[in-house]
Write an enzyme that holds these catalytic residues in place. Structure first.
Site, PDB file in Angstrom:
ATOM      1  CE  LYS A 255      -2.629  -2.773  -0.444  1.00 21.82           C
ATOM      2  NZ  LYS A 255      -2.540  -4.239  -0.363  1.00 21.82           N
TER       3      LYS A 255
ATOM      4  CG  HIS B  38     -24.284  17.298  -0.875  1.00 23.67           C
ATOM      5  ND1 HIS B  38     -24.172  16.439  -1.941  1.00 23.67           N
ATOM      6  CD2 HIS B  38     -24.140  18.555  -1.364  1.00 23.67           C
ATOM      7  CE1 HIS B  38     -23.986  17.150  -3.042  1.00 23.67           C
ATOM      8  NE2 HIS B  38     -23.965  18.442  -2.725  1.00 23.67           N
TER       9      HIS B  38
ATOM     10  CB  VAL C 132      -5.605  -9.716  -4.679  1.00 27.07           C
ATOM     11  CG1 VAL C 132      -5.837  -8.428  -3.949  1.00 27.07           C
ATOM     12  CG2 VAL C 132      -6.841 -10.568  -4.607  1.00 27.07           C
TER      13      VAL C 132
ATOM     14  N   GLY D 203      -0.642 -14.217 -13.446  1.00 25.25           N
ATOM     15  CA  GLY D 203      -1.704 -14.170 -12.434  1.00 25.25           C
ATOM     16  C   GLY D 203      -2.344 -12.798 -12.453  1.00 25.25           C
TER      17      GLY D 203
ATOM     18  N   GLY E  39       9.451 -22.118  15.613  1.00 18.79           N
ATOM     19  CA  GLY E  39       8.816 -23.024  16.563  1.00 18.79           C
ATOM     20  C   GLY E  39       8.366 -24.318  15.891  1.00 18.79           C
TER      21      GLY E  39
ATOM     22  NE  ARG F 159       0.620 -15.033   0.928  1.00 21.27           N
ATOM     23  CZ  ARG F 159       1.916 -14.733   1.063  1.00 21.27           C
ATOM     24  NH1 ARG F 159       2.606 -14.287   0.036  1.00 21.27           N
ATOM     25  NH2 ARG F 159       2.516 -14.878   2.232  1.00 21.27           N
TER      26      ARG F 159
HETATM   27  P1  FAD Z   1       1.436 -14.136   8.306  1.00 15.52           P
HETATM   28  O1  FAD Z   1       1.207 -12.697   8.221  1.00 15.52           O
HETATM   29  O2  FAD Z   1       2.030 -14.823   7.133  1.00 15.52           O
HETATM   30  O3  FAD Z   1       2.380 -14.341   9.572  1.00 15.52           O
HETATM   31  C1  FAD Z   1       2.901 -15.571   9.955  1.00 15.52           C
HETATM   32  C2  FAD Z   1       4.168 -15.366  10.758  1.00 15.52           C
HETATM   33  O4  FAD Z   1       4.578 -16.607  11.299  1.00 15.52           O
HETATM   34  C3  FAD Z   1       5.335 -14.865   9.916  1.00 15.52           C
HETATM   35  O5  FAD Z   1       6.026 -13.862  10.601  1.00 15.52           O
HETATM   36  C4  FAD Z   1       6.212 -16.095   9.761  1.00 15.52           C
HETATM   37  O6  FAD Z   1       7.588 -15.796   9.580  1.00 15.52           O
HETATM   38  C5  FAD Z   1       5.963 -16.782  11.092  1.00 15.52           C
HETATM   39  N1  FAD Z   1       6.249 -18.222  11.097  1.00 15.52           N
HETATM   40  C6  FAD Z   1       5.962 -19.141  10.140  1.00 15.52           C
HETATM   41  N2  FAD Z   1       6.337 -20.366  10.551  1.00 15.52           N
HETATM   42  C7  FAD Z   1       6.872 -20.206  11.783  1.00 15.52           C
HETATM   43  C8  FAD Z   1       7.416 -21.098  12.734  1.00 15.52           C
HETATM   44  N3  FAD Z   1       7.472 -22.404  12.521  1.00 15.52           N
HETATM   45  N4  FAD Z   1       7.892 -20.582  13.905  1.00 15.52           N
HETATM   46  C9  FAD Z   1       7.844 -19.246  14.143  1.00 15.52           C
HETATM   47  N5  FAD Z   1       7.310 -18.366  13.293  1.00 15.52           N
HETATM   48  C10 FAD Z   1       6.820 -18.840  12.137  1.00 15.52           C
HETATM   49  N6  FAD Z   1      -4.363  -8.933   3.211  1.00 15.52           N
HETATM   50  C11 FAD Z   1      -5.266  -7.958   3.459  1.00 15.52           C
HETATM   51  O7  FAD Z   1      -6.197  -8.188   4.247  1.00 15.52           O
HETATM   52  N7  FAD Z   1      -5.158  -6.727   2.889  1.00 15.52           N
HETATM   53  C12 FAD Z   1      -4.155  -6.425   2.037  1.00 15.52           C
HETATM   54  O8  FAD Z   1      -4.083  -5.305   1.535  1.00 15.52           O
HETATM   55  C13 FAD Z   1      -3.197  -7.424   1.733  1.00 15.52           C
HETATM   56  N8  FAD Z   1      -2.177  -7.164   0.899  1.00 15.52           N
HETATM   57  C14 FAD Z   1      -1.242  -8.133   0.654  1.00 15.52           C
HETATM   58  C15 FAD Z   1      -0.208  -7.847  -0.233  1.00 15.52           C
HETATM   59  C16 FAD Z   1       0.743  -8.797  -0.508  1.00 15.52           C
HETATM   60  C17 FAD Z   1       1.866  -8.467  -1.470  1.00 15.52           C
HETATM   61  C18 FAD Z   1       0.683 -10.064   0.136  1.00 15.52           C
HETATM   62  C19 FAD Z   1       1.751 -11.099  -0.124  1.00 15.52           C
HETATM   63  C20 FAD Z   1      -0.339 -10.367   1.015  1.00 15.52           C
HETATM   64  C21 FAD Z   1      -1.324  -9.405   1.276  1.00 15.52           C
HETATM   65  N9  FAD Z   1      -2.398  -9.659   2.129  1.00 15.52           N
HETATM   66  C22 FAD Z   1      -3.335  -8.689   2.362  1.00 15.52           C
HETATM   67  C23 FAD Z   1      -2.578 -10.961   2.774  1.00 15.52           C
HETATM   68  C24 FAD Z   1      -2.096 -10.887   4.241  1.00 15.52           C
HETATM   69  O9  FAD Z   1      -0.745 -10.479   4.267  1.00 15.52           O
HETATM   70  C25 FAD Z   1      -2.258 -12.245   4.910  1.00 15.52           C
HETATM   71  O10 FAD Z   1      -3.586 -12.707   4.764  1.00 15.52           O
HETATM   72  C26 FAD Z   1      -1.935 -12.145   6.396  1.00 15.52           C
HETATM   73  O11 FAD Z   1      -0.624 -11.682   6.595  1.00 15.52           O
HETATM   74  C27 FAD Z   1      -2.116 -13.498   7.090  1.00 15.52           C
HETATM   75  O12 FAD Z   1      -1.829 -13.362   8.433  1.00 15.52           O
HETATM   76  P2  FAD Z   1      -1.297 -14.574   9.298  1.00 15.52           P
HETATM   77  O13 FAD Z   1      -1.125 -14.036  10.685  1.00 15.52           O
HETATM   78  O14 FAD Z   1      -2.148 -15.749   9.090  1.00 15.52           O
HETATM   79  O15 FAD Z   1       0.140 -14.954   8.678  1.00 15.52           O
HETATM   80  P1  NAI Z   2      -5.063 -14.952  -6.237  1.00 13.91           P
HETATM   81  O1  NAI Z   2      -5.646 -16.243  -5.849  1.00 13.91           O
HETATM   82  O2  NAI Z   2      -5.765 -13.690  -5.916  1.00 13.91           O
HETATM   83  O3  NAI Z   2      -4.814 -14.937  -7.815  1.00 13.91           O
HETATM   84  C1  NAI Z   2      -4.090 -15.935  -8.473  1.00 13.91           C
HETATM   85  C2  NAI Z   2      -4.114 -15.658  -9.964  1.00 13.91           C
HETATM   86  O4  NAI Z   2      -3.215 -16.545 -10.613  1.00 13.91           O
HETATM   87  C3  NAI Z   2      -5.467 -15.855 -10.629  1.00 13.91           C
HETATM   88  O5  NAI Z   2      -5.661 -14.832 -11.559  1.00 13.91           O
HETATM   89  C4  NAI Z   2      -5.309 -17.193 -11.341  1.00 13.91           C
HETATM   90  O6  NAI Z   2      -6.141 -17.305 -12.469  1.00 13.91           O
HETATM   91  C5  NAI Z   2      -3.862 -17.102 -11.752  1.00 13.91           C
HETATM   92  N1  NAI Z   2      -3.215 -18.384 -12.016  1.00 13.91           N
HETATM   93  C6  NAI Z   2      -3.213 -19.491 -11.236  1.00 13.91           C
HETATM   94  N2  NAI Z   2      -2.478 -20.464 -11.828  1.00 13.91           N
HETATM   95  C7  NAI Z   2      -2.006 -19.943 -13.001  1.00 13.91           C
HETATM   96  C8  NAI Z   2      -1.215 -20.439 -14.065  1.00 13.91           C
HETATM   97  N3  NAI Z   2      -0.772 -21.684 -14.043  1.00 13.91           N
HETATM   98  N4  NAI Z   2      -0.928 -19.627 -15.110  1.00 13.91           N
HETATM   99  C9  NAI Z   2      -1.392 -18.349 -15.149  1.00 13.91           C
HETATM  100  N5  NAI Z   2      -2.185 -17.833 -14.178  1.00 13.91           N
HETATM  101  C10 NAI Z   2      -2.479 -18.616 -13.123  1.00 13.91           C
HETATM  102  O7  NAI Z   2      -3.584 -14.972  -5.625  1.00 13.91           O
HETATM  103  P2  NAI Z   2      -2.507 -13.835  -5.424  1.00 13.91           P
HETATM  104  O8  NAI Z   2      -2.777 -12.672  -6.286  1.00 13.91           O
HETATM  105  O9  NAI Z   2      -1.204 -14.515  -5.523  1.00 13.91           O
HETATM  106  O10 NAI Z   2      -2.752 -13.392  -3.936  1.00 13.91           O
HETATM  107  C11 NAI Z   2      -2.703 -14.342  -2.865  1.00 13.91           C
HETATM  108  C12 NAI Z   2      -3.612 -13.936  -1.758  1.00 13.91           C
HETATM  109  O11 NAI Z   2      -3.058 -12.848  -1.018  1.00 13.91           O
HETATM  110  C13 NAI Z   2      -4.969 -13.443  -2.222  1.00 13.91           C
HETATM  111  O12 NAI Z   2      -5.846 -14.511  -2.418  1.00 13.91           O
HETATM  112  C14 NAI Z   2      -5.411 -12.583  -1.111  1.00 13.91           C
HETATM  113  O13 NAI Z   2      -6.082 -13.361  -0.170  1.00 13.91           O
HETATM  114  C15 NAI Z   2      -4.111 -12.069  -0.504  1.00 13.91           C
HETATM  115  N6  NAI Z   2      -3.935 -10.659  -0.882  1.00 13.91           N
HETATM  116  C16 NAI Z   2      -4.884  -9.753  -0.510  1.00 13.91           C
HETATM  117  C17 NAI Z   2      -4.781  -8.443  -0.865  1.00 13.91           C
HETATM  118  C18 NAI Z   2      -5.848  -7.503  -0.476  1.00 13.91           C
HETATM  119  O14 NAI Z   2      -6.656  -7.836   0.373  1.00 13.91           O
HETATM  120  N7  NAI Z   2      -5.921  -6.304  -1.046  1.00 13.91           N
HETATM  121  C19 NAI Z   2      -3.650  -7.939  -1.651  1.00 13.91           C
HETATM  122  C20 NAI Z   2      -2.728  -8.985  -2.023  1.00 13.91           C
HETATM  123  C21 NAI Z   2      -2.866 -10.279  -1.616  1.00 13.91           C
END
Ligand code: FAD
Ligand code: NAI
Length: 474
Positions: free
Chosen positions: A58, A446, A186, A183, A122, A274
């Site tokens: 962001k 408004h 999102v 892909g 862990g 993911r």
């Molecule tokens: P995580 O945030 O993945 O945290 C898990 C933690 O556990 C990590 O620090 C990891 O290192 C640690 N860990 C793993 N295994 C072990 C172990 N064995 N021992 C100790 N520590 C460990 N979601 C949104 O809602 N809004 C968004 O705008 C958004 N944008 C995103 C953009 C990107 C580029 C990405 C990749 C993801 C985005 N997401 C977004 C998704 C969001 O980041 C995840 O859904 C969220 O972080 C999940 O939270 P969590 O606590 O389950 O796991």
């Molecule tokens: P995604 O599930 O949103 O999208 C995956 C994309 O990859 C889809 O368009 C799918 O059709 C495509 N795809 C899958 N296999 C493929 C292949 N073999 N060849 C070509 N295209 C293929 O997953 P993404 O974007 O990786 O994000 C992972 C997750 O992270 C999201 O599901 C979301 O939950 C979280 N996230 C949330 C955000 C938010 O809330 N704003 C921002 C970024 C991530």
């Protein structure tokens, strides 16, 4: 003797650290174990979300939007600036400092709440013992919150330079001239848009033929049109055959309905979903089932098959979203404390931070059709909203779907300016069981973008004021 806690949380992402804080607030002796390290090799609690997910993406979205505005959109306001230049190093440093501020904030919050933070990896053993390096800890309750990592695409190996995942895409040291995003989910849309605004020529490949299948399809259609107009070249139905790296450039071969194609690009971002971090996390003797895709099986209260062991966030079913992980964390903490707690996975709001933003809560029209529910729709375009006009952000619409008989709101779908904020109003209304009439009867200030929500609610019964409504017979 092992140090014993009431609760051990494994993982300090938005699921784990929030669970740990809530447990501590409730008076439970709590430890939180996390293995994340930042560039300086220092512990950095906050998980994917704070370190390489929600927050840095962001920050870069904001910077890239400012750059695009300065280049192309200020002149219309009578503000003429010449020589707009991108300083990518400063942009990335700002992003890193936003991340550092927030991860240090989480560390401070954990300490202030007297959560014992243990840095390291862990592993859950039998009898609710957790091994971290040479040490062992035990607890009456365990919350697993280890999150997820980028999935790999078969035959397309990450090399961290030319072919990268979302983390690599947050740190390119120069703007790629040509960028391919595999892909169109999102991550692909958010980060593809960032690099397009910063100057890359971007094309995106998607294997299936449905754009944003999880979104309401009328919103997805609008989004596809808008993003294509912006210059994102979205190619659907692409089957990737081969990717090779030759002298720092990637050559990608794919087939689609038009035939075979070959493209040369500077970088490839792979964003095809993911996968849960459950590998080598739980000893077999614990008896917790992990399914074929690596998810931990839990019930609606995040309970695993073993009493006192819970799993939350990206490692369990449901959307992979930070706020979903956090809400599950709070629920589990309260359940451990003997309270009643629940979460409704059906109405977690979703936001895609493109420009315009896309946001929704509740059911899509296609889902309602499929389940055979009768519904009525109200829509309102931002082009007819005064504030959107003043902002110069008139693309998009709000769509409200209400039950045909009870008028209860079943879903709200938005593409438009600040959709991420407006969807919260819809969520509050739905949480309180509101009908479209409840919103229609509410006075909105408004000029605000929120008035579009009001008008969409009015339009459910053909009485929106600022668009022409179908005439009714007397
Ligand atoms: P995580 O945030 O993945 O945290 C898990 C933690 O556990 C990590 O620090 C990891 O290192 C640690 N860990 C793993 N295994 C072990 C172990 N064995 N021992 C100790 N520590 C460990 N979601 C949104 O809602 N809004 C968004 O705008 C958004 N944008 C995103 C953009 C990107 C580029 C990405 C990749 C993801 C985005 N997401 C977004 C998704 C969001 O980041 C995840 O859904 C969220 O972080 C999940 O939270 P969590 O606590 O389950 O796991
Ligand atoms: P995604 O599930 O949103 O999208 C995956 C994309 O990859 C889809 O368009 C799918 O059709 C495509 N795809 C899958 N296999 C493929 C292949 N073999 N060849 C070509 N295209 C293929 O997953 P993404 O974007 O990786 O994000 C992972 C997750 O992270 C999201 O599901 C979301 O939950 C979280 N996230 C949330 C955000 C938010 O809330 N704003 C921002 C970024 C991530």
């Amino acid at each position: 003797m092992n140090e014993k806690f009431d609760v051990i949380v494994i993982g300090a992402g938005p699921g784990g650290y929030v669970a740990a804080i809530r447990c501590a607030q409730l008076g439970l002796k709590t430890a939180c174990i996390d293995d994340w390290v930042n560039k300086e090799n220092k512990p950095s609690p906050g998980g994917t979300c704070l370190n390489v997910g929600c927050i840095p993406s962001k920050a870069m979205i904001e910077s890239s939007e400012q750059y695009e505005k300065a280049q192309h959109e200020l002149a219309i306001h009578g503000i003429n600036i010449r020589g707009v230049k991108l300083d990518l190093a400063t942009l990335l440093a700002r992003k890193d400092s936003v991340v550092n501020e927030l991860t240090s904030g989480v560390a401070a919050l954990l300490a202030a709440n007297r959560v014992t933070f243990i840095h390291g990896r862990g592993k859950l053993l039998a009898n609710k013992e957790v091994e971290v390096g040479e040490k062992r800890f035990s607890a009456s309750n365990i919350i697993i919150a280890t999150g997820s990592s980028p999935s790999a695409l078969k035959g397309v190996a990450y090399d961290g330079k030319t072919i990268v995942d979302s983390t690599g895409a947050l740190a390119f040291d120069k703007v790629p001239k040509r960028l391919c995003v595999i892909g169109t989910g999102v991550i692909g849309l958010e980060l593809g848009s960032v690099w397009r605004r910063l100057g890359s020529e971007v094309f995106m490949l998607k294997s299936s033929n449905t754009f944003l299948p999880m979104a309401d399809q009328s919103i997805a259609k609008e989004a596809l049109k808008t993003f294509s107009e912006q210059g994102l070249d979205i190619r659907m139905g692409a089957k990737i055959k081969d990717v090779t790296v030759v002298r720092g450039k990637a050559v990608i071969e794919y087939d689609d309905s038009k035939g075979s194609h070959q493209e040369k690009v500077d970088k490839i971002i792979v964003a095809v979903g993911r996968q849960p971090n459950t590998h080598d996390l739980i000893a077999d003797e614990v008896g917790i089932a992990i399914d074929k895709r690596g998810f931990i099986s839990v019930d609606d209260k995040c309970r695993t098959a073993v009493d006192g062991i819970y799993a939350i966030g990206d490692i369990v079913r449901g959307p992979m979203l930070a706020h979903k992980a956090s809400e599950e964390g709070v629920m589990v903490a309260e359940l451990i404390n003997g309270e009643f707690a629940q979460i409704d996975l059906e109405s977690i709001p979703s936001v895609i931070y493109t420009s315009p933003e896309i946001a929704w809560v509740g059911k899509t029209e296609q889902a309602l059709k499929q389940e055979g529910t009768d519904y009525t729709i109200g829509t309102f375009p931002f082009a007819a909203n005064g504030r959107a006009r003043a902002l110069g952000e008139t693309k998009g619409l709000i769509k409200i779907i209400a039950h045909a008989k009870t008028d209860r709101i079943l879903g709200v779908h938005i593409i438009g300016p600040q959709a991420s904020e407006t969807v919260a109003q819809a969520k509050i209304a739905m949480e309180m069981g509101a009908s479209s009439e409840d919103i229609a009867l509410t006075v909105f200030a408004h000029p605000t973008l929120s008035e579009a929500l009001h008008e969409a609610a009015l339009s459910v019964h053909d009485r929106a004021i600022h668009v022409v409504q179908p005439k009714r017979k007397k």
